[in-house]
Design an enzyme around this catalytic site. Structure first.
Site, PDB file in Angstrom:
ATOM      1  CB  THR A   1      21.730   5.212  43.377  1.00 32.80           C
ATOM      2  OG1 THR A   1      22.813   5.082  44.291  1.00 32.80           O
ATOM      3  CG2 THR A   1      21.789   4.123  42.329  1.00 32.80           C
TER       4      THR A   1
ATOM      5  CD1 TRP B   1      19.045  13.753  40.080  1.00 33.92           C
ATOM      6  CD2 TRP B   1      20.758  14.150  41.482  1.00 33.92           C
ATOM      7  NE1 TRP B   1      19.486  15.036  39.869  1.00 33.92           N
ATOM      8  CE2 TRP B   1      20.528  15.296  40.718  1.00 33.92           C
ATOM      9  CE3 TRP B   1      21.778  14.156  42.441  1.00 33.92           C
ATOM     10  CZ2 TRP B   1      21.302  16.458  40.870  1.00 33.92           C
ATOM     11  CZ3 TRP B   1      22.531  15.309  42.595  1.00 33.92           C
ATOM     12  CH2 TRP B   1      22.301  16.432  41.824  1.00 33.92           C
TER      13      TRP B   1
ATOM     14  CG  HIS C   1      24.728  -0.456  45.336  1.00 33.61           C
ATOM     15  ND1 HIS C   1      24.754   0.847  44.889  1.00 33.61           N
ATOM     16  CD2 HIS C   1      23.519  -0.625  45.930  1.00 33.61           C
ATOM     17  CE1 HIS C   1      23.593   1.433  45.198  1.00 33.61           C
ATOM     18  NE2 HIS C   1      22.835   0.572  45.815  1.00 33.61           N
TER      19      HIS C   1
ATOM     20  CB  SER D   1      21.732   9.691  52.970  1.00 33.64           C
ATOM     21  OG  SER D   1      20.721   9.302  52.090  1.00 33.64           O
TER      22      SER D   1
ATOM     23  NE  ARG E   1      17.642  11.953  54.772  1.00 34.95           N
ATOM     24  CZ  ARG E   1      18.181  12.989  55.412  1.00 34.95           C
ATOM     25  NH1 ARG E   1      17.551  13.530  56.427  1.00 34.95           N
ATOM     26  NH2 ARG E   1      19.353  13.480  55.045  1.00 34.95           N
TER      27      ARG E   1
HETATM   28  P1  A3P Z   1      19.210  12.365  51.607  1.00 35.74           P
HETATM   29  O1  A3P Z   1      18.905  11.198  52.485  1.00 35.74           O
HETATM   30  O2  A3P Z   1      20.406  13.135  52.055  1.00 35.74           O
HETATM   31  O3  A3P Z   1      18.045  13.243  51.371  1.00 35.74           O
HETATM   32  P2  A3P Z   1      20.259   6.834  46.649  1.00 35.74           P
HETATM   33  O4  A3P Z   1      19.395   7.187  45.496  1.00 35.74           O
HETATM   34  O5  A3P Z   1      21.655   6.445  46.244  1.00 35.74           O
HETATM   35  O6  A3P Z   1      19.610   5.858  47.532  1.00 35.74           O
HETATM   36  O7  A3P Z   1      20.514   8.179  47.477  1.00 35.74           O
HETATM   37  C1  A3P Z   1      19.476   8.743  48.220  1.00 35.74           C
HETATM   38  C2  A3P Z   1      19.813  10.175  48.494  1.00 35.74           C
HETATM   39  O8  A3P Z   1      19.675  10.946  47.299  1.00 35.74           O
HETATM   40  C3  A3P Z   1      18.857  10.782  49.499  1.00 35.74           C
HETATM   41  O9  A3P Z   1      19.616  11.782  50.174  1.00 35.74           O
HETATM   42  C4  A3P Z   1      17.802  11.361  48.569  1.00 35.74           C
HETATM   43  O10 A3P Z   1      16.992  12.335  49.177  1.00 35.74           O
HETATM   44  C5  A3P Z   1      18.666  11.947  47.498  1.00 35.74           C
HETATM   45  N1  A3P Z   1      17.968  12.152  46.214  1.00 35.74           N
HETATM   46  C6  A3P Z   1      16.996  11.400  45.669  1.00 35.74           C
HETATM   47  N2  A3P Z   1      16.591  11.914  44.504  1.00 35.74           N
HETATM   48  C7  A3P Z   1      17.332  13.020  44.302  1.00 35.74           C
HETATM   49  C8  A3P Z   1      17.356  14.006  43.254  1.00 35.74           C
HETATM   50  N3  A3P Z   1      16.548  13.920  42.213  1.00 35.74           N
HETATM   51  N4  A3P Z   1      18.242  15.011  43.370  1.00 35.74           N
HETATM   52  C9  A3P Z   1      19.065  15.098  44.430  1.00 35.74           C
HETATM   53  N5  A3P Z   1      19.080  14.216  45.455  1.00 35.74           N
HETATM   54  C10 A3P Z   1      18.218  13.174  45.382  1.00 35.74           C
END
Ligand code: A3P
Length: 310
Positions: A65, A67, A126, A156, A276
């Site tokens: 989200t 991203w 969401h 995640s 993460r």
């Molecule tokens: P991981 O826990 O697998 O690293 P959300 O934004 O929906 O909460 O999702 C979080 C997930 O997106 C995490 O995955 C996070 O590290 C990853 N994420 C955050 N920023 C990102 C980016 N710019 N590009 C790719 N993945 C990203």
């Protein structure tokens, strides 16, 4: 018995207390919502008025989200922020630039006035498709949906819940619940299916993207997104390298190293908990072969015949 449609904000609390709960989640209309966001869910459903020009970014939690918020914001506002050294993403977490309707704007007693937001308004939520307010379903607003392979999504989610103290369950218990559909905004498969099925009939209105594909071919998908939103990149912009610039600006490496995302907070949550590893396939480090097989079997059945990959 409290009739949902007639609830006043003062009665939301009683209605929410009447819902089935487990841990931090409450069950409402077939989905499990964090109880602390139920007010936002109810209020959004009742009060949000979509405009035809709106852009809604919908996701289940932990599928990227943050991203996608960065990407959509950067694409839509690119003409105002040509100097990337002064880009708002450098000093603001994406969740500030693209607010949540359910988690933030509506999750309070007062109904927010969103009519003053400049058009096109860009919001996220969401909520599953089936629970979106009628005004969204009846409008011409565009919806961009993102999903991710269920194994990485679960891993995640687990790390995130642990980090922010939103679970008292063990890894195994959380996994079992996820498999039973009991997860934040879950069942995960029903969430994905709700948008996927709708997008098959309404491809002009709903664009479904997959985290893994976005990761593999960001440029191709950034172009697709811009076209879908009605603001395609011009050949001049392409020649200048703007698509690559936006892709780099929104990348995990770039965003996660910014001071605002390392030490800042958004709505009482540390921004660093949103970043993460940002990789595909990290689940192999956490799920046993049995767990992996269990998810394979569930999703094979749930997504059978839909064209959805998992
Ligand atoms: P991981 O826990 O697998 O690293 P959300 O934004 O929906 O909460 O999702 C979080 C997930 O997106 C995490 O995955 C996070 O590290 C990853 N994420 C955050 N920023 C990102 C980016 N710019 N590009 C790719 N993945 C990203």
């Amino acid at each position: 018995h409290l009739q949902e449609d007639e609830l006043t904000p003062d009665q939301y609390g009683d209605f929410i207390s009447s819902l089935p709960t487990t841990g931090f989640l409450s069950q409402y209309r077939g989905f499990w919502f964090p109880t602390k966001f139920m007010q936002g869910v109810l209020s959004l459903r009742k009060h949000f008025q979509a405009h035809d020009t709106d852009i809604l970014m919908m996701t289940p939690p932990k599928v990227g989200t943050t991203w996608l918020k960065a990407i959509l914001f950067a694409i839509l506002n690119r003409k105002h922020h040509l100097d990337l050294q002064k880009h708002p993403l450098l000093t603001n977490n994406p969740h500030i630039l693209v607010p949540y309707l359910d988690l933030h704007l509506y999750n309070k007693k007062e109904v927010p006035d969103l009519t003053t937001y400049p058009s096109p308004r860009l919001f996220s939520a969401h909520l599953p498709y089936t629970l979106l307010p009628t005004s969204v379903k009846n409008s011409k607003c565009k919806i961009v949906y993102l999903y991710r392979n269920p194994k990485d999504t679960f891993v995640s989610l687990w790390h995130f819940l642990e980090k922010i103290g939103m679970t008292t369950d063990s890894f195994e218990e959380t996994f079992d619940k996820f498999c039973q559909g009991v997860s934040n905004f879950g069942p995960y498969w029903d969430h994905v299916l709700s948008y996927w099925n709708e997008s098959l009939e309404k491809s002009q209105r709903i664009l479904c993207l997959r985290y893994e594909e976005l990761k593999e071919q960001p440029t191709t998908h950034l172009k697709r997104i811009a076209e879908f939103l009605g603001c395609p990149f011009s050949s001049e912009e392409e020649t200048k390298g703007m698509i690559n610039d936006i892709s780099r600006l929104c990348s995990f490496d770039y965003l996660s190293k910014l001071e605002v995302n390392k030490s800042g907070t958004t709505h009482n949550m540390k921004n660093e908990s949103l970043f993460r590893r940002g990789e595909v396939g990290d689940w192999v480090n956490y799920l046993t072969p049995q767990m992996s097989e269990k998810l394979d079997n569930i999703f094979k059945e749930k997504f059978h015949g839909t064209g959805l990959k998992f």
